[in-house]
Design a protein around this motif. Sequence first.
Motif, mmCIF file in Angstrom:
data_model
loop_
_atom_site.group_PDB
_atom_site.id
_atom_site.type_symbol
_atom_site.label_atom_id
_atom_site.label_comp_id
_atom_site.label_asym_id
_atom_site.label_seq_id
_atom_site.Cartn_x
_atom_site.Cartn_y
_atom_site.Cartn_z
ATOM 1 N N GLU A 260 0.833 -1.199 0.000
ATOM 2 C CA GLU A 260 0.000 0.000 0.000
ATOM 3 C C GLU A 260 0.867 1.248 0.000
ATOM 4 O OE1 GLU A 260 -3.342 -0.228 -0.286
ATOM 5 O OE2 GLU A 260 -3.006 -2.386 -0.382
ATOM 6 N N GLY A 261 0.325 2.359 -0.401
ATOM 7 C CA GLY A 261 0.913 3.685 -0.451
ATOM 8 C C GLY A 261 2.349 3.864 -0.031
ATOM 9 N N GLU A 262 2.564 4.048 1.264
ATOM 10 C CA GLU A 262 3.900 4.350 1.774
ATOM 11 C C GLU A 262 4.868 3.193 1.539
ATOM 12 O OE1 GLU A 262 5.821 5.242 6.071
ATOM 13 O OE2 GLU A 262 4.088 6.479 5.523
ATOM 14 N N GLY A 263 4.391 1.972 1.698
ATOM 15 C CA GLY A 263 5.238 0.799 1.456
ATOM 16 C C GLY A 263 5.700 0.729 0.013
ATOM 17 N N ARG A 264 4.809 1.047 -0.898
ATOM 18 C CA ARG A 264 5.147 1.055 -2.327
ATOM 19 C C ARG A 264 6.191 2.130 -2.629
ATOM 20 N NH1 ARG A 264 0.080 1.715 -5.589
ATOM 21 N NH2 ARG A 264 -0.652 0.231 -4.068
ATOM 22 N N GLU A 265 6.072 3.271 -1.967
ATOM 23 C CA GLU A 265 7.034 4.362 -2.156
ATOM 24 C C GLU A 265 8.415 3.971 -1.626
ATOM 25 O OE1 GLU A 265 7.634 8.936 -0.643
ATOM 26 O OE2 GLU A 265 5.589 8.197 -0.916
ATOM 27 N N ILE A 266 8.452 3.318 -0.483
ATOM 28 C CA ILE A 266 9.717 2.853 0.082
ATOM 29 C C ILE A 266 10.374 1.853 -0.855
ATOM 30 C CG2 ILE A 266 10.759 1.516 1.968
ATOM 31 C CD1 ILE A 266 8.607 2.811 3.811
ATOM 32 N N LEU A 267 9.591 0.910 -1.378
ATOM 33 C CA LEU A 267 10.122 -0.080 -2.309
ATOM 34 C C LEU A 267 10.663 0.577 -3.576
ATOM 35 C CD1 LEU A 267 7.490 -2.931 -1.966
ATOM 36 C CD2 LEU A 267 9.874 -2.976 -1.238
ATOM 37 N N ALA A 268 9.967 1.580 -4.072
ATOM 38 C CA ALA A 268 10.429 2.300 -5.267
ATOM 39 C C ALA A 268 11.759 2.981 -4.989
ATOM 40 C CB ALA A 268 9.382 3.306 -5.721
ATOM 41 N N ASP A 269 11.911 3.560 -3.797
ATOM 42 C CA ASP A 269 13.169 4.207 -3.420
ATOM 43 C C ASP A 269 14.306 3.187 -3.319
ATOM 44 O OD1 ASP A 269 11.910 6.668 -3.320
ATOM 45 O OD2 ASP A 269 11.727 6.684 -1.128
ATOM 46 N N ILE A 270 14.015 2.041 -2.749
ATOM 47 C CA ILE A 270 15.030 0.983 -2.631
ATOM 48 C C ILE A 270 15.442 0.493 -4.013
ATOM 49 C CG2 ILE A 270 15.421 -1.394 -1.863
ATOM 50 C CD1 ILE A 270 13.683 -0.680 0.626
ATOM 51 N N GLU A 271 14.470 0.247 -4.881
ATOM 52 C CA GLU A 271 14.791 -0.200 -6.240
ATOM 53 C C GLU A 271 15.607 0.855 -6.981
ATOM 54 O OE1 GLU A 271 11.520 -1.611 -8.559
ATOM 55 O OE2 GLU A 271 11.013 -3.173 -7.118
ATOM 56 N N ALA A 272 15.287 2.125 -6.793
ATOM 57 C CA ALA A 272 16.045 3.193 -7.444
ATOM 58 C C ALA A 272 17.490 3.183 -6.965
ATOM 59 C CB ALA A 272 15.398 4.549 -7.171
ATOM 60 N N ARG A 273 17.701 2.982 -5.681
ATOM 61 C CA ARG A 273 19.067 2.945 -5.155
ATOM 62 C C ARG A 273 19.816 1.718 -5.675
ATOM 63 N NH1 ARG A 273 23.602 4.793 -4.807
ATOM 64 N NH2 ARG A 273 24.870 4.148 -3.051
ATOM 65 N N ILE A 274 19.140 0.583 -5.748
ATOM 66 C CA ILE A 274 19.766 -0.624 -6.294
ATOM 67 C C ILE A 274 20.200 -0.373 -7.743
ATOM 68 C CG2 ILE A 274 19.306 -3.006 -7.051
ATOM 69 C CD1 ILE A 274 17.576 -3.297 -4.483
ATOM 70 N N ALA A 275 19.333 0.244 -8.525
ATOM 71 C CA ALA A 275 19.669 0.558 -9.919
ATOM 72 C C ALA A 275 20.871 1.500 -9.983
ATOM 73 C CB ALA A 275 18.467 1.181 -10.625
ATOM 74 N N GLU A 276 20.920 2.501 -9.117
ATOM 75 C CA GLU A 276 22.057 3.427 -9.084
ATOM 76 C C GLU A 276 23.363 2.686 -8.800
ATOM 77 O OE1 GLU A 276 21.384 6.445 -6.158
ATOM 78 O OE2 GLU A 276 19.662 7.282 -7.218
ATOM 79 N N ILE A 277 23.329 1.784 -7.847
ATOM 80 C CA ILE A 277 24.535 1.034 -7.490
ATOM 81 C C ILE A 277 24.988 0.168 -8.661
ATOM 82 C CG2 ILE A 277 25.472 -0.769 -5.987
ATOM 83 C CD1 ILE A 277 23.570 0.363 -3.781
ATOM 84 N N PHE A 278 24.055 -0.519 -9.297
ATOM 85 C CA PHE A 278 24.418 -1.342 -10.448
ATOM 86 C C PHE A 278 24.988 -0.491 -11.579
ATOM 87 C CE2 PHE A 278 21.192 -4.845 -9.202
ATOM 88 C CZ PHE A 278 22.152 -5.492 -8.449
ATOM 89 N N LEU A 279 24.423 0.689 -11.798
ATOM 90 C CA LEU A 279 24.946 1.578 -12.831
ATOM 91 C C LEU A 279 26.362 2.046 -12.495
ATOM 92 C CD1 LEU A 279 21.841 3.737 -13.762
ATOM 93 C CD2 LEU A 279 23.039 2.118 -15.236
ATOM 94 N N GLU A 280 26.612 2.327 -11.230
ATOM 95 C CA GLU A 280 27.950 2.742 -10.801
ATOM 96 C C GLU A 280 28.972 1.637 -11.036
ATOM 97 O OE1 GLU A 280 27.537 3.840 -6.699
ATOM 98 O OE2 GLU A 280 26.370 5.629 -7.168
ATOM 99 N N LYS A 281 28.562 0.384 -10.838
ATOM 100 C CA LYS A 281 29.461 -0.746 -10.995
ATOM 101 C C LYS A 281 29.682 -1.101 -12.465
ATOM 102 C CE LYS A 281 29.335 -4.037 -7.786
ATOM 103 N NZ LYS A 281 30.610 -3.678 -7.236
ATOM 104 N N SER A 282 28.772 -0.723 -13.324
ATOM 105 C CA SER A 282 28.870 -1.057 -14.744
ATOM 106 C C SER A 282 29.880 -0.160 -15.428
ATOM 107 C CB SER A 282 27.509 -0.882 -15.424
ATOM 108 O OG SER A 282 26.563 -1.748 -14.868
ATOM 109 N N THR A 283 30.715 -0.773 -16.253
ATOM 110 C CA THR A 283 31.677 0.007 -17.024
ATOM 111 C C THR A 283 31.196 0.248 -18.441
ATOM 112 O OG1 THR A 283 32.888 -2.008 -17.597
ATOM 113 C CG2 THR A 283 33.663 -0.757 -15.674
ATOM 114 N N ASP A 284 30.282 -0.585 -18.921
ATOM 115 C CA ASP A 284 29.666 -0.386 -20.229
ATOM 116 C C ASP A 284 28.339 -1.115 -20.268
ATOM 117 O OD1 ASP A 284 30.042 -3.133 -20.904
ATOM 118 O OD2 ASP A 284 32.033 -2.709 -21.653
ATOM 119 N N GLU A 285 27.630 -1.016 -21.362
ATOM 120 C CA GLU A 285 26.286 -1.599 -21.463
ATOM 121 C C GLU A 285 26.293 -3.123 -21.456
ATOM 122 O OE1 GLU A 285 24.126 -0.038 -24.748
ATOM 123 O OE2 GLU A 285 24.541 2.028 -24.198
ATOM 124 N N LYS A 286 27.439 -3.745 -21.705
ATOM 125 C CA LYS A 286 27.477 -5.194 -21.814
ATOM 126 C C LYS A 286 27.750 -5.888 -20.487
ATOM 127 C CE LYS A 286 28.695 -4.958 -26.582
ATOM 128 N NZ LYS A 286 29.122 -5.646 -27.722
#
Length: 79
Positions: free
Chosen positions: A38-64
């Motif tokens: 519900e509401g707030e829980g969904r927002e927290i999950l979206a924030d966590i997923e966004a941070r996970i994506a940021e970390i993976f992008l930082e670790k990536s050196t190229d698209e492959k």
Amino acid sequence: MKKTFTINISGTIFHIEDDAYEVLHKYLINLKGHFGEEGEGREILADIEARIAEIFLEKSTDEKNVITLAWVEEVIEMM
């Protein structure tokens, strides 16, 4: 050779190994169970997923780059 999947995390496309996918998927399911869908829980999950994506992008050196189990374990430990 490992099987890979293409996934979307917070609007970003990643390639991930099958064993890494299983661990990440279980982690996100557990978070959903903890914070709720519900509401707030969904927002927290979206924030966590966004941070996970940021970390993976930082670790990536190229698209492959493919997300490995070690990367997933490192991200889960950081979170």
